[in-house]
Write a protein that holds these residues in place. Structure first.
Motif, PDB file in Angstrom:
ATOM      1  N   ALA A 211      25.790  38.887  47.782  1.00  0.00           N
ATOM      2  CA  ALA A 211      26.079  40.162  46.800  1.00  0.00           C
ATOM      3  C   ALA A 211      25.646  41.262  46.907  1.00  0.00           C
ATOM      4  CB  ALA A 211      26.153  39.327  45.797  1.00  0.00           C
ATOM      5  N   LEU A 212      23.850  40.943  47.295  1.00  0.00           N
ATOM      6  CA  LEU A 212      23.448  42.140  46.685  1.00  0.00           C
ATOM      7  C   LEU A 212      23.200  42.837  47.462  1.00  0.00           C
ATOM      8  CD1 LEU A 212      19.989  40.395  46.057  1.00  0.00           C
ATOM      9  CD2 LEU A 212      21.327  41.293  44.409  1.00  0.00           C
ATOM     10  N   ASP A 213      23.501  42.499  49.258  1.00  0.00           N
ATOM     11  CA  ASP A 213      23.687  43.253  50.614  1.00  0.00           C
ATOM     12  C   ASP A 213      25.086  44.307  50.508  1.00  0.00           C
ATOM     13  OD1 ASP A 213      21.057  42.965  50.939  1.00  0.00           O
ATOM     14  OD2 ASP A 213      21.420  41.478  52.224  1.00  0.00           O
ATOM     15  N   LEU A 214      26.339  43.315  49.346  1.00  0.00           N
ATOM     16  CA  LEU A 214      27.787  44.238  49.824  1.00  0.00           C
ATOM     17  C   LEU A 214      27.346  45.656  49.373  1.00  0.00           C
ATOM     18  CD1 LEU A 214      30.448  42.711  49.835  1.00  0.00           C
ATOM     19  CD2 LEU A 214      30.913  42.813  48.020  1.00  0.00           C
ATOM     20  N   PRO A 215      28.265  46.723  50.456  1.00  0.00           N
ATOM     21  CA  PRO A 215      28.134  48.115  50.072  1.00  0.00           C
ATOM     22  C   PRO A 215      28.869  48.123  49.366  1.00  0.00           C
ATOM     23  CG  PRO A 215      29.721  47.041  52.553  1.00  0.00           C
ATOM     24  CD  PRO A 215      29.162  45.760  51.249  1.00  0.00           C
ATOM     25  N   ARG A 216      28.334  49.473  48.891  1.00  0.00           N
ATOM     26  CA  ARG A 216      29.020  50.257  47.442  1.00  0.00           C
ATOM     27  C   ARG A 216      30.002  50.624  46.669  1.00  0.00           C
ATOM     28  NH1 ARG A 216      25.381  49.483  43.580  1.00  0.00           N
ATOM     29  NH2 ARG A 216      26.762  50.412  42.494  1.00  0.00           N
ATOM     30  N   ASP A 217      31.190  50.425  47.402  1.00  0.00           N
ATOM     31  CA  ASP A 217      32.404  50.420  47.411  1.00  0.00           C
ATOM     32  C   ASP A 217      32.741  49.125  47.432  1.00  0.00           C
ATOM     33  OD1 ASP A 217      32.220  48.945  50.266  1.00  0.00           O
ATOM     34  OD2 ASP A 217      34.423  49.610  50.887  1.00  0.00           O
ATOM     35  N   ALA A 218      32.321  48.109  46.730  1.00  0.00           N
ATOM     36  CA  ALA A 218      32.660  46.975  46.248  1.00  0.00           C
ATOM     37  C   ALA A 218      31.748  45.715  45.778  1.00  0.00           C
ATOM     38  CB  ALA A 218      32.824  45.961  47.785  1.00  0.00           C
ATOM     39  N   GLU A 219      32.349  45.075  44.998  1.00  0.00           N
ATOM     40  CA  GLU A 219      31.364  43.792  44.454  1.00  0.00           C
ATOM     41  C   GLU A 219      31.508  42.502  43.451  1.00  0.00           C
ATOM     42  OE1 GLU A 219      30.320  44.070  38.944  1.00  0.00           O
ATOM     43  OE2 GLU A 219      31.528  45.107  40.135  1.00  0.00           O
ATOM     44  N   VAL A 220      30.778  41.947  44.108  1.00  0.00           N
ATOM     45  CA  VAL A 220      31.190  40.286  43.728  1.00  0.00           C
ATOM     46  C   VAL A 220      31.202  39.965  42.310  1.00  0.00           C
ATOM     47  CG1 VAL A 220      30.332  37.622  44.167  1.00  0.00           C
ATOM     48  CG2 VAL A 220      30.426  39.709  46.297  1.00  0.00           C
ATOM     49  N   THR A 221      31.895  39.169  41.573  1.00  0.00           N
ATOM     50  CA  THR A 221      31.623  39.116  40.322  1.00  0.00           C
ATOM     51  C   THR A 221      31.609  38.623  39.783  1.00  0.00           C
ATOM     52  OG1 THR A 221      34.709  39.130  40.122  1.00  0.00           O
ATOM     53  CG2 THR A 221      33.644  41.492  39.677  1.00  0.00           C
ATOM     54  N   ASP A 222      33.302  37.647  40.640  1.00  0.00           N
ATOM     55  CA  ASP A 222      32.150  35.354  39.977  1.00  0.00           C
ATOM     56  C   ASP A 222      32.464  34.952  41.597  1.00  0.00           C
ATOM     57  OD1 ASP A 222      32.800  35.643  37.167  1.00  0.00           O
ATOM     58  OD2 ASP A 222      33.797  36.569  38.014  1.00  0.00           O
ATOM     59  N   LEU A 223      31.743  34.181  41.891  1.00  0.00           N
ATOM     60  CA  LEU A 223      31.366  33.455  43.019  1.00  0.00           C
ATOM     61  C   LEU A 223      31.052  31.855  43.124  1.00  0.00           C
ATOM     62  CD1 LEU A 223      31.484  33.818  46.043  1.00  0.00           C
ATOM     63  CD2 LEU A 223      28.852  34.147  46.136  1.00  0.00           C
ATOM     64  N   THR A 224      31.875  31.154  43.085  1.00  0.00           N
ATOM     65  CA  THR A 224      31.616  29.677  42.731  1.00  0.00           C
ATOM     66  C   THR A 224      31.428  29.177  44.408  1.00  0.00           C
ATOM     67  OG1 THR A 224      33.042  28.979  41.001  1.00  0.00           O
ATOM     68  CG2 THR A 224      33.276  27.032  42.643  1.00  0.00           C
ATOM     69  N   VAL A 225      30.372  27.679  44.285  1.00  0.00           N
ATOM     70  CA  VAL A 225      29.650  27.396  45.205  1.00  0.00           C
ATOM     71  C   VAL A 225      29.886  26.088  44.960  1.00  0.00           C
ATOM     72  CG1 VAL A 225      27.399  27.145  47.450  1.00  0.00           C
ATOM     73  CG2 VAL A 225      28.248  29.528  45.473  1.00  0.00           C
ATOM     74  N   ARG A 226      30.279  25.027  45.753  1.00  0.00           N
ATOM     75  CA  ARG A 226      30.316  23.948  46.253  1.00  0.00           C
ATOM     76  C   ARG A 226      30.424  22.442  46.877  1.00  0.00           C
ATOM     77  NH1 ARG A 226      31.341  22.719  41.046  1.00  0.00           N
ATOM     78  NH2 ARG A 226      31.916  21.163  41.639  1.00  0.00           N
ATOM     79  N   PRO A 227      29.861  21.581  47.195  1.00  0.00           N
ATOM     80  CA  PRO A 227      29.360  20.738  47.745  1.00  0.00           C
ATOM     81  C   PRO A 227      30.259  20.555  48.633  1.00  0.00           C
ATOM     82  CG  PRO A 227      28.532  20.072  45.299  1.00  0.00           C
ATOM     83  CD  PRO A 227      29.592  20.939  45.201  1.00  0.00           C
ATOM     84  N   GLY A 228      29.629  20.231  50.213  1.00  0.00           N
ATOM     85  CA  GLY A 228      30.556  20.900  51.466  1.00  0.00           C
ATOM     86  C   GLY A 228      31.165  19.291  52.149  1.00  0.00           C
ATOM     87  N   ARG A 229      29.934  17.877  51.557  1.00  0.00           N
ATOM     88  CA  ARG A 229      30.441  17.094  51.106  1.00  0.00           C
ATOM     89  C   ARG A 229      30.210  15.877  50.539  1.00  0.00           C
ATOM     90  NH1 ARG A 229      25.530  19.396  53.693  1.00  0.00           N
ATOM     91  NH2 ARG A 229      23.665  18.698  52.482  1.00  0.00           N
TER      92      ARG A 229
END
Length: 229
Positions: A211-229
């Motif tokens: 999210a920090l490294d995303l180019p300035r033309d875009a923005e991650v607003t909300d990101l859900t991370v769930r356990p994969g197992r």
């Protein structure tokens, strides 16, 4: 080099993010609750600067910062620290509510207020590490979930308010992540803790750095991370 101020850099997700950013050469300012903890963080993350301020007492943060040298600019402000105390609504005391709401909601709001000028200078990024409990509340999670629902509202409002100044705001909602906090939760639940069942903090750190490294033309607003197992 980019400069990042990070809370919760002593363990779990915060430690993983701080290590990742330090290894690539970024400058770090790490918030510590007291001078002893500041020394521990400096040893854990060589080369990082420390700033002392107690998230359990947000009313004193302004005074504490006034006694220290503050960064001139921040490319990101990363709110990673958090606390949890489970309990049924019919049994939780005001002390338990204040403990969680102070650290999980009021302190991030006050830190943001105090440091927003430095973030605006660089058109930087504010990241709130929330929780799945910030989207849905379950039995015995009421106070924690309330603090995290409030944190979502804080982030959403800040995003609208600062869009014109070029500041990006991201909320990350990790599921259960292997960390000292998760071990404490299992203890409170009376369950055996097996770190291998839960998300590796490094995986959540990967999403934050993305999210920090995303180019300035875009923005991650909300990101859900769930356990994969």
């Amino acid at each position: 080099m980019p400069t990042h101020l990070i809370t919760g850099a002593g363990s779990g997700i915060g430690e993983a993010v701080a290590r990742r950013l330090r290894e690539r050469g970024d400058d770090l300012v790490l918030l510590a609750r007291n001078a002893a903890r500041a020394r521990e963080l400096a040893a854990l993350h060589p080369g990082a600067r420390t700033l002392v301020g107690d998230l359990d007492n947000p009313d004193r943060l302004s005074w504490a910062f006034g006694q220290q040298t503050m960064p001139d600019r921040l490319d990101s402000l990363l709110h990673v620290a958090g606390v949890v105390e489970l309990g049924r609504i019919g049994e939780l005391t005001p002390k338990a509510w204040h403990f969680q709401i102070n650290a999980n909601l009021i302190a991030p709001a006050e830190l943001t207020r105090l440091l927003l000028p430095q973030v605006r200078v660089s058109q930087g990024h504010v990241v709130f590490v929330n929780s799945g409990a910030g989207l849905a509340a379950h039995a015995e999670w009421g106070a924690y979930a309330a603090s995290k629902h409030g944190l979502k509202a804080l982030a959403d409002s800040l995003r609208h308010e600062e869009h014109g100044s070029g500041v990006r705001v991201t909320t990350v909602y990790p599921g259960r992540t292997a960390s000292p906090m998760q071990a404490k939760v299992h203890q409170q639940e009376g369950k055996e803790y097996d770190a291998s069942r839960w998300i590796d903090p490094e995986s959540v750190a990967t999403t934050i750095v993305m999210a920090l490294d995303l180019p300035r033309d875009a923005e991650v607003t909300d990101l859900t991370v769930r356990p994969g197992r």
